[in-house]
Design an enzyme around this catalytic site. Structure first.
Site, mmCIF file in Angstrom:
data_model
loop_
_atom_site.group_PDB
_atom_site.id
_atom_site.type_symbol
_atom_site.label_atom_id
_atom_site.label_comp_id
_atom_site.label_asym_id
_atom_site.label_seq_id
_atom_site.Cartn_x
_atom_site.Cartn_y
_atom_site.Cartn_z
ATOM 1 N N GLY A 22 0.850 -0.938 -0.026
ATOM 2 C CA GLY A 22 0.130 -0.130 -0.029
ATOM 3 C C GLY A 22 0.515 1.012 -0.452
ATOM 4 N N GLY A 24 0.277 5.973 1.349
ATOM 5 C CA GLY A 24 -0.211 6.617 1.924
ATOM 6 C C GLY A 24 0.608 8.310 1.802
ATOM 7 N N GLY A 27 4.520 7.818 2.197
ATOM 8 C CA GLY A 27 5.236 6.883 1.909
ATOM 9 C C GLY A 27 4.606 5.569 1.251
ATOM 10 C CB VAL A 29 2.270 -0.143 3.438
ATOM 11 C CG1 VAL A 29 3.525 -0.327 4.734
ATOM 12 C CG2 VAL A 29 2.118 1.784 3.844
ATOM 13 C CE LYS A 44 2.684 4.671 5.048
ATOM 14 N NZ LYS A 44 1.724 5.320 5.580
ATOM 15 C CG ASP A 138 -3.851 12.335 7.789
ATOM 16 O OD1 ASP A 138 -5.558 12.855 7.598
ATOM 17 O OD2 ASP A 138 -3.380 11.317 7.065
#
Length: 327
Positions: A22, A24, A27, A29, A44, A138
């Protein structure tokens, strides 16, 4: 070198990175493991711009003890912080389960008892993070992971480590905004001190979305969403019971001082006595049946950014990319 689905590279002396799972705003993952054991981890690798900032690198070293000391059933543990050349990485425990965002993409809304349970878990995790002097900044469905290893899924807050390592100016410079506008407390859009109350507000937004099937404030422009957070009450949803609606409004008060802290908010929700019915088996079945592998990401452009230079390990063959797009 681009981001392949399988990388198999060394990170420092202790870790091997396998496939990317994944990305974000800060960065990419990877699924990884410790080199001296079969223990799986999530790693990450932060954006290269962060590694080029001497202040962030120094903070990385200084705050390692604080971040790795946080222990909570409802927080994804930070196991290690790695600084290697132009690479900064956060090593976390691997959570076996989807994000709340993945569940909402599949089911859209949840039963009140299940939504309240996940909100309570998130608030409990935030209390432990706040007690260490860290504000998340966040909180959103993508940063709430659902551990499906127990009989009932357990919600866990993730990505709190980045909030402790970067400041508002850095995040704004790299991502265009500090926080995710849909879930952002009003005070975060102006030059005002951000406290744990901002995270409680974000949980209120997430709870509203879990119950109503959509976030309360939406729009085509950043300005429109920010203005609604600051000026407009959330629209009443018929799917939210009256006794629960009053608590949602409390969490989403415009003034930070009018909101409960994480403990008081969790206690208010718990006092409703709403039963959670979703089992981990149900969760896995819902995700398996309704969510195909996705490339959805809050920052799709990150998938086209170069991987920091790391020593390549022996390839172990192809693997299937798991959609953990917002971990």
């Amino acid at each position: 070198v681009r981001h392949p689905s399988v990388v198999n590279v060394f990170l420092g002396r202790n870790y091997i990175l396998h496939e990317r799972i994944g990305s974000g705003s800060m960065g990419v993952v990877y699924r990884g493991r410790m080199r001296d054991s079969d223990t799986e981890v999530a790693v990450k690798v932060l954006r290269e711009e962060l590694a080029e900032d001497p202040e962030i690198v120094a903070r990385f070293v200084q705050e390692r003890t604080i971040l790795t000391r946080i222990s909570s059933r409802h927080v994804v543990s930070v196991l290690d912080l790695v600084v290697e050349g132009h690479t900064l990485a956060i090593v976390m425990e691997r959570v076996h389960g989807p994000s709340l965002r993945q569940l909402l993409m599949t089911r859209r809304s949840l039963e009140p008892g299940d939504a309240v349970q996940f909100a309570i878990h998130a608030l409990q995790g935030l209390h432990d993070v706040h007690a260490s002097g860290i504000i998340h900044r966040d909180v959103k469905p993508a940063n709430i992971l659902l551990n499906a290893r127990d009989i009932s899924p357990t919600a866990m807050i993730t990505d709190f480590g980045i909030a402790g390592l970067t400041d508002r100016t850095t995040i704004t410079r790299l991502t265009g905004f500090a926080g995710t506008p849909t879930y952002m407390a009003p005070e975060m859009a102006i030059d005002q001190e951000v406290t744990g109350a901002a995270d409680v507000y974000s949980v209120g937004i997430v709870l509203y979305e879990m119950l109503a099937g959509t976030a309360p404030f939406t729009g085509r422009s950043l300005y429109s969403i920010v203005r609604q957070h600051a000026e407009e009450p959330p629209p009443r949803s018929a799917t939210i019971p009256d006794e629960l609606w009053s608590i949602v409004l409390w969490l989403m008060e415009k003034e930070p001082g009018s909101r409960p802290d994480a403990v008081a908010a969790a206690e208010a929700l718990r006092s409703l006595g709403l039963p959670a019915r979703l089992s981990s088996e149900d969760l896995v079945n819902i995700i398996s049946a309704g969510l195909a592998p996705s490339t959805r990401s809050s920052d799709a452009d990150l998938g086209r950014r170069p991987v920091p230079m790391l020593s390549r390990a022996r390839s172990t063959g192809p693997g299937n990319e798991e959609d953990a797009s917002d971990i």
